[in-house]
Design an enzyme around this catalytic site. Structure first.
Site, PDB file in Angstrom:
ATOM      1  N   GLY A 181       0.736  -1.254   0.000  1.00  0.00           N
ATOM      2  CA  GLY A 181       0.000   0.000   0.000  1.00  0.00           C
ATOM      3  C   GLY A 181       0.763   1.301   0.000  1.00  0.00           C
ATOM      4  O   GLY A 181       0.142   2.357  -0.119  1.00  0.00           O
ATOM      5  N   GLY A 183       2.894   2.622  -2.200  1.00  0.00           N
ATOM      6  CA  GLY A 183       3.251   3.175  -3.497  1.00  0.00           C
ATOM      7  C   GLY A 183       2.430   4.392  -3.874  1.00  0.00           C
ATOM      8  O   GLY A 183       1.273   4.545  -3.468  1.00  0.00           O
ATOM      9  N   CYS A 186      -0.690   3.416  -5.737  1.00  0.00           N
ATOM     10  CA  CYS A 186      -1.395   2.276  -5.141  1.00  0.00           C
ATOM     11  C   CYS A 186      -2.538   2.794  -4.266  1.00  0.00           C
ATOM     12  O   CYS A 186      -2.351   3.726  -3.477  1.00  0.00           O
ATOM     13  CB  CYS A 186      -0.437   1.450  -4.298  1.00  0.00           C
ATOM     14  SG  CYS A 186      -1.204   0.019  -3.511  1.00  0.00           S
TER      15      CYS A 186
END
Length: 346
Positions: A181, A183, A186
């Site tokens: 999570g 990124g 993301c």
């Protein structure tokens, strides 16, 4: 249901405390690392920064430039066998030490991986990549891949906790990719509520991996060179970058011009854009867990590399680490509520 009350930290929550140093110049710092991998006992030397296996980052063009600088690229999994052949027939032999072949966990993925490796036996690294590394199917795939490829270095992920790092290493992985999570493109954390602050994840997972003789990659969450320094300071052996390497000439992604300005598309591999491109759309049983953004065109990636490595060398001088390997031992994190003065920020 239960609650863990101890605080988990991301890069934005800490800074590195400076320490006395005998170093006179950033030029005295060596960023190279030497690793011996768990299952193959193969040795590797280079600067342990990786381009992510995204089709707007981990391209053949990116790999050529990064390999010249002794950095690493996890090539995205959507190149064809012919594209692999054309690329490898045109590059220097040294690139084989600085690229990984990426794969998912379907039977089709597995068959394609084995075909690539059969045709190009000099390839040394495999990157088995899924969003959720906690499934039994994933662990079984890692075991199966190890059985078929006893002489290859296997990267597997993503996970964020120590016990799963241990399980993947015991299943046959040499290096475990850490991050769920963080990124920049993301959306897993907002779509699912699942995740783990990246710095705390690195610290926990590095401890687990090093106890068994494995390594970890910090994957995601770095927005500036200082975050890369914090990841290494927290115990990461490698740091993987997506957004920081996106938007360059060597990055994949469409070049767009708007009002006289150039942009490149950058998107998560679980985004609607990626799924439309590679599998014909978002399946009706799932949601997109990534977004698509336009990044100002950054030109050639070499300028970003120099800025990144310069910042990392400077971090080492602030704590007296003559080699990157020493940075973890020299790092003391202090918790903060602000990072920098933003009065002139955009």
């Amino acid at each position: 249901m239960r609650i863990e009350n101890d605080i988990k930290l991301g890069f934005k929550d800490v800074m590195i405390r400076p320490k006395r140093s005998t170093l006179k110049s950033r030029s005295e710092v060596s960023l190279k690392r030497n690793f011996t991998f768990l299952h193959t006992q193969k040795e590797w030397e280079g600067i342990p920064i990786m381009a992510a296996n995204m089709d707007t980052v981990g391209t053949f063009e990116m790999a050529e430039v990064l390999a010249e600088q002794k950095l690493f690229t996890a090539i995205h999994k959507h190149y064809s066998l012919l594209e692999w052949k054309t690329f490898l027939n045109s590059v220097k032999p040294t690139i084989f030490n600085h690229i990984a072949v990426s794969t998912g966990t379907s039977e089709e993925d597995s068959n394609k991986l084995q075909e690539i490796l059969k045709e190009h036996p000099k390839l040394q690294f495999i990157c088995i990549d899924v969003a959720n590394g906690y499934s039994e199917h994933f662990v079984a795939f890692v075991k199966k891949t190890r059985e078929k490829n006893k002489d290859k270095v296997i990267i597997a992920g993503n996970v964020v906790t120590g016990e799963m790092v241990e399980e993947l290493l015991l299943a046959g992985a040499d290096i475990v990719k850490v991050g769920i999570g963080p990124g920049s493109v993301c959306t897993t954390r907002v779509k699912t509520g699942v995740g783990y602050p990246q710095l705390s994840s690195i610290i926990e997972c590095a401890d687990a991996a090093h106890g068994l003789g494995g390594q970890i990659i910090s994957d995601g969450g770095c927005t500036v060179p200082g975050d890369v320094a914090k990841a290494f300071g927290g115990g990461a052996d490698f740091v993987m970058l997506g957004g920081m390497f996106a938007g360059h000439e060597e990055s994949g992604g469409e070049l767009i011009e708007e009002n006289g300005k150039a942009f490149k598309l950058f998107y998560g591999m679980s985004s609607e854009t990626a799924m439309q491109k590679h599998v014909g759309g978002v399946a009706n049983y799932r949601a997109s867990e990534g977004k698509t953004v336009k990044i100002s065109y950054k030109g050639n990636v070499i300028a970003t590399i120099k800025d990144l490595l310069g910042g990392l060398r400077s971090a080492c001088t602030y704590v007296g680490a003559k080699r990157l390997k020493e940075l973890t031992k020299r790092t003391t994190f202090i918790r903060v509520q602000e990072q920098h003065n933003q009065v002139f920020s955009d």
